[in-house]
Design a protein around this motif. Structure first.
Motif, PDB file in Angstrom:
ATOM      1  N   LYS A   1       0.847  -1.199   0.000  1.00 50.48           N
ATOM      2  CA  LYS A   1       0.000   0.000   0.000  1.00 50.48           C
ATOM      3  C   LYS A   1       0.882   1.249   0.000  1.00 50.48           C
ATOM      4  O   LYS A   1       1.919   1.268   0.648  1.00 50.48           O
TER       5      LYS A   1
ATOM      6  N   ARG B   1       0.453   5.460   0.591  1.00 50.67           N
ATOM      7  CA  ARG B   1      -0.456   6.562   0.942  1.00 50.67           C
ATOM      8  C   ARG B   1       0.296   7.881   0.798  1.00 50.67           C
ATOM      9  O   ARG B   1       1.391   8.035   1.328  1.00 50.67           O
ATOM     10  N   ARG B   2      -0.265   8.812   0.066  1.00 46.13           N
ATOM     11  CA  ARG B   2       0.303  10.162  -0.004  1.00 46.13           C
ATOM     12  C   ARG B   2      -0.236  10.928   1.202  1.00 46.13           C
ATOM     13  O   ARG B   2      -1.404  11.285   1.240  1.00 46.13           O
ATOM     14  N   GLU B   3       0.609  11.139   2.182  1.00 42.81           N
ATOM     15  CA  GLU B   3       0.153  11.789   3.413  1.00 42.81           C
ATOM     16  C   GLU B   3       0.082  13.313   3.223  1.00 42.81           C
ATOM     17  O   GLU B   3      -0.912  13.939   3.536  1.00 42.81           O
TER      18      GLU B   3
ATOM     19  N   THR C   1       3.594   7.251   2.914  1.00 39.94           N
ATOM     20  CA  THR C   1       3.684   6.060   3.748  1.00 39.94           C
ATOM     21  C   THR C   1       3.701   4.838   2.843  1.00 39.94           C
ATOM     22  O   THR C   1       2.903   4.737   1.903  1.00 39.94           O
TER      23      THR C   1
ATOM     24  N   THR D   1       6.920   5.893   7.140  1.00 39.29           N
ATOM     25  CA  THR D   1       6.441   7.195   6.659  1.00 39.29           C
ATOM     26  C   THR D   1       7.635   8.127   6.598  1.00 39.29           C
ATOM     27  O   THR D   1       8.382   8.237   7.575  1.00 39.29           O
TER      28      THR D   1
END
Lengths: 200, 278
Positions: B18, B20-22, B28, B74
């Motif tokens: 996975k 994730r664009r934080e 992340t 992250t």
């Protein structure tokens, strides 16, 4: 309306006046009054004579700059226990920033002219007020400097940014080259050592 | 006959499960081992992540230590390797060695108030410790998360912060250096939150993570509130290469951050925080 006796007790309960002498507390109470503000009310305005300082008992106050064009820029929010304003103490007693209530605010207001008069007449009160105000001013100055640093911004160098940037990896030297480099390094170290020994 | 121990310097291959664009520059990665095995770590530890053909960098683990099925990292894209990591997509493979380094002493803090002070992306290395504290909530007194970010748009792990704030048994205070948009929260530096935070300084242990200047002032604010230096812990970052104190890249005074840190007790390093260019 609260009497000065009640106010004296209320003042004594504020962390800002923690441990203050009862006599000085009574002097302060003579210059104090409870005051409520509605959302958006200004406690202090930029450039306007600041006649009081405030101790927030409930609610939040925004300290802001109001540029001539564009929305206000909030620099800091203050909450219960915080002091708002010191322009009453510093000539020419004009507000350096604007402070507005964010929602309803309950505060204790202290009349600046009244306090300055009492501080002149009672040096112990003057000392006590400065002793309590100066750390707040120092903390706010320090906080403002930290904000200026833009600590979390992309331009502040930090160790994680020391990450190697192997854009073009250097060619691997041949073993003979490595040996030659090592010999050269040894020779230059010997020169440095000899120079050090020659010095008095 | 015993099987030989795996070489700790040999990267295990993990697959990106996975991404994730934080934030605009922060992302992340959740990765799982290609060999299907577990991965155990302690809160505060880090891994060396290898992007094959590009290089390796140390990244703190930001996941839940109770979940051994995956590793969560992250970080910000600031250099060649982290930018390459940022370019990975689901299914890509990378190498992992670790976990390395010291941990947040979460178990030694049982029975005490816990104060987490985080700035910017510094919330990521603290997240496993916060998860641990939540999973063992009855073992602590008050739990506070004090978090500072640049602007409301730069607040990391917004969902986590909202979830933690929604609990009745912990307090979460967030402040930003610059208010933008309709931000109605606190404005000011994170040290202001430390001075306001509701905890018993005599019974509190504080974990601080963020830019080094922020940690210095954050730790000073905690001291001012009455927490002893022995109960303040900080996480230090340096350029690390080997992860085990051999290469010397991360030397910080008498310490190698990779093996003696990254988590240090503040009384042991406080003086070094004010040494320029150390």
């Amino acid at each position: 309306m609260a009497g000065t006796g009640d106010l004296s007790g209320t003042i004594g309960a504020q962390p800002f006046f923690d441990g203050i002498d009862a006599e000085l507390r009574d002097l302060l109470a003579g210059c104090a009054a409870p005051m409520d503000f509605a959302d958006g009310d200004a406690l202090i305005r930029t450039g306007v004579i600041a006649r009081a300082f405030y101790l927030i008992r409930a609610g939040e106050v925004e300290v802001m700059v109001e540029p001539p064009a564009g929305p206000p820029i909030v620099l800091e929010t203050l909450g219960p226990g915080d002091v708002v304003g010191w322009s009453w103490l510093v000539p020419p007693h004009r507000g350096a920033f604007t402070a507005r209530a964010r929602g309803e605010v309950e505060a204790l207001a202290f009349d600046g002219a009244c306090l300055l008069g009492k501080m002149e007449a009672h040096p112990a009160l003057g000392f006590e007020m400065l002793r309590r105000f100066v750390p707040v001013m120092a903390h706010r100055l320090s906080a403002a400097r930290l904000q200026l640093l833009d600590l979390y911004g992309p331009d502040v160098p930090r160790p994680e940014m020391l990450e190697a940037e192997p854009e073009e990896p250097p060619p691997a030297p041949a073993a003979a080259g490595v040996r030659a480099e090592a010999e050269a390094a040894k020779a230059s170290l010997a020169i440095v050592k000899n120079r050090a020994e020659d010095e008095p | 006959m015993n099987a030989p121990l795996p070489d700790p310097m040999l990267p295990r291959v993990f697959r990106v499960e996975k991404v994730r664009r934080e934030l605009s520059d922060t992302f992340t990665l959740e990765v799982v081992a290609v060999d299907g095995g577990d991965f155990a770590f302690l809160p505060g530890q880090f891994n060396l992540l290898y992007v094959f053909g590009v290089g390796a960098i140390p990244i703190s683990i930001s996941g839940d230590p109770a979940d051994r099925s995956r590793i969560v990292h992250t970080t910000r894209a600031v250099g060649a390797v982290s930018r390459a990591l940022n370019g990975l997509t689901v299914g890509d493979e990378l190498g992992v060695t670790g976990p390395f380094g010291s941990m947040w002493p979460v178990e030694a803090a049982y029975g005490r108030d816990l104060v987490f002070v985080a700035g910017g992306v510094g919330l990521a290395p603290l997240r496993p410790a916060i998860n641990f504290a939540m999973a063992n909530r009855d073992r602590y007194g008050r739990v506070l998360v004090l978090y500072g970010a640049r602007t409301p748009e730069d607040i990391l792990f917004k969902k986590d912060l909202a979830r933690w704030r929604g609990r009745f048994d912990m307090d979460v205070l967030v402040t930003v250096d610059r208010a933008t948009g309709n931000w109605s929260g606190s404005v000011g530096v994170v040290t202001n939150l430390v001075l306001k935070g509701g905890f018993d300084p005599q019974q509190a242990t504080a974990f601080v993570c963020g830019p080094e200047v922020m940690m210095r002032y954050g730790a000073q604010a905690l001291e001012k509130r009455g927490i002893g230096r022995k109960h303040i812990w900080v996480s230090v970052e340096r350029n690390m290469k080997c992860g085990c104190g051999l290469c010397g890249h991360c030397q910080w005074g008498p310490y190698f951050v990779c093996k003696d840190g990254p988590v240090f007790r503040y009384d042991r390093v406080a003086e070094m925080f004010s040494v320029a260019e150390l």
